[in-house]
Design a protein around this motif. Sequence first.
Motif, PDB file in Angstrom:
ATOM      1  N   THR A  26       1.084  -1.165  -0.045  1.00  0.00           N
ATOM      2  CA  THR A  26      -0.179   0.016  -0.228  1.00  0.00           C
ATOM      3  C   THR A  26       0.864   1.404  -0.215  1.00  0.00           C
ATOM      4  O   THR A  26       0.194   2.551   0.017  1.00  0.00           O
ATOM      5  CB  THR A  26      -1.231   0.132   1.337  1.00  0.00           C
ATOM      6  N   GLU A  27       2.382   0.986   0.516  1.00  0.00           N
ATOM      7  CA  GLU A  27       3.008   2.413   0.500  1.00  0.00           C
ATOM      8  C   GLU A  27       4.185   2.084  -0.266  1.00  0.00           C
ATOM      9  O   GLU A  27       5.043   1.783  -0.418  1.00  0.00           O
ATOM     10  CB  GLU A  27       3.677   2.739   2.107  1.00  0.00           C
ATOM     11  N   GLY A  28       3.235   1.965  -1.685  1.00  0.00           N
ATOM     12  CA  GLY A  28       4.337   2.447  -3.445  1.00  0.00           C
ATOM     13  C   GLY A  28       4.915   2.921  -2.835  1.00  0.00           C
ATOM     14  O   GLY A  28       6.605   2.789  -4.479  1.00  0.00           O
ATOM     15  N   ASN A  29       5.711   4.513  -2.354  1.00  0.00           N
ATOM     16  CA  ASN A  29       6.712   5.024  -3.114  1.00  0.00           C
ATOM     17  C   ASN A  29       7.445   4.559  -1.564  1.00  0.00           C
ATOM     18  O   ASN A  29       8.216   6.035  -0.852  1.00  0.00           O
ATOM     19  CB  ASN A  29       6.111   6.207  -3.189  1.00  0.00           C
ATOM     20  N   ASN A  30       7.804   4.004  -0.625  1.00  0.00           N
ATOM     21  CA  ASN A  30       8.451   3.813   0.750  1.00  0.00           C
ATOM     22  C   ASN A  30       9.342   2.794   0.525  1.00  0.00           C
ATOM     23  O   ASN A  30       9.497   1.811   0.348  1.00  0.00           O
ATOM     24  CB  ASN A  30       6.691   3.757   1.792  1.00  0.00           C
ATOM     25  N   ILE A  31      10.732   3.199   0.447  1.00  0.00           N
ATOM     26  CA  ILE A  31      11.457   1.999   0.621  1.00  0.00           C
ATOM     27  C   ILE A  31      11.684   0.911   1.492  1.00  0.00           C
ATOM     28  O   ILE A  31      11.458  -0.041   0.594  1.00  0.00           O
ATOM     29  CB  ILE A  31      12.782   2.678   0.251  1.00  0.00           C
ATOM     30  N   GLU A  32      10.847   1.664   2.616  1.00  0.00           N
ATOM     31  CA  GLU A  32      11.437   0.014   3.383  1.00  0.00           C
ATOM     32  C   GLU A  32      10.059  -0.964   3.203  1.00  0.00           C
ATOM     33  O   GLU A  32      10.359  -2.564   3.185  1.00  0.00           O
ATOM     34  CB  GLU A  32      10.693   0.501   5.075  1.00  0.00           C
ATOM     35  N   ALA A  33       9.202   0.296   3.269  1.00  0.00           N
ATOM     36  CA  ALA A  33       7.814  -1.111   2.521  1.00  0.00           C
ATOM     37  C   ALA A  33       8.174  -1.562   1.280  1.00  0.00           C
ATOM     38  O   ALA A  33       7.647  -3.095   1.750  1.00  0.00           O
ATOM     39  CB  ALA A  33       6.699   0.164   2.411  1.00  0.00           C
ATOM     40  N   ILE A  34       8.165  -1.238   0.186  1.00  0.00           N
ATOM     41  CA  ILE A  34       8.247  -2.107  -1.077  1.00  0.00           C
ATOM     42  C   ILE A  34       9.689  -3.173  -0.875  1.00  0.00           C
ATOM     43  O   ILE A  34       9.291  -4.233  -0.779  1.00  0.00           O
ATOM     44  CB  ILE A  34       9.068  -0.996  -2.194  1.00  0.00           C
TER      45      ILE A  34
END
Length: 281
Positions: free
Chosen positions: A211-219
């Motif tokens: 859901t956070e596709g612009n968050n490095i850690e989430a990716i």
Amino acid sequence: MSNIQQLQDFTTQVRRDILRMVHAVNSGHPGGSLGCAEFLVALYQDLMKRNEGFEMNGTNEDIFFLSNGHISPVFYSVLARSGYFPVSELATFRKLNTRLQGHPTTHEGLPGVRVASGSLGQGLSVAIGAAQAKKLNNDNHLVYALTGDGELQEGQNWEAIMYASAKNVDNLIATVDYNGQQIDGSTKDVLNMGNLKAKFEAFDWDVLEITEGNNIEAIITGMNEAKSRTGKGKPVCVILHTEMGNGVDFMMHTHAWHGKAPSDEQLANALGQNAATLGDY
């Protein structure tokens, strides 16, 4: 895991590259490129197992196929800054006789590019074929593909999606850039595709969402989860929720920058929001 701050700095520089490349020739696709910057940086700098140098057949390494080839600025920047070709070559983007054409091609022999893309709807089919080839060659590495969400309005994708599950292509991770925008407006207004997760699952894929596709850690967390699901009989789909134009405030929340270059004043504004972290080309 790579240092998150280093990956974020890398991403900021990639954004500067995208903006400057498109501005220099008054042509290109900044919106989707900016939206996928974190994903491609994470993929090439952390997630994929890559060999030194470049061989077209990609034996004994993970390989990636870009299907939505119009976001070539982000692809070229990440490839160059990952060592595939000189960063200085980014200055030739879309110029006469360049290897860095508006949509990636293979006839110029640009390292990192394994398929010509830009005619939408074809990249996933190519990735499935490459994944099957790896199985035939007893190569246990993975194949990654990126498609646009609007691109899934093309029928060939659904033939490929049906085929991949029927043939148990479980060494494939297909990521959908789910930004809800395309050249003519929102994907819902142009041709609403409904619940993509349910559709992939109906075709017997293993599906997860970031859901956070612009968050490095989430990716990185989400893609590592996707990697853990490979080899279990099903192809894997990642629905990556991104923001078109991410990192430049006036390019976000609109489809207007799908294929539009910034003016001199707009470029200065956008660059002011993204500091030079690794040095401009």
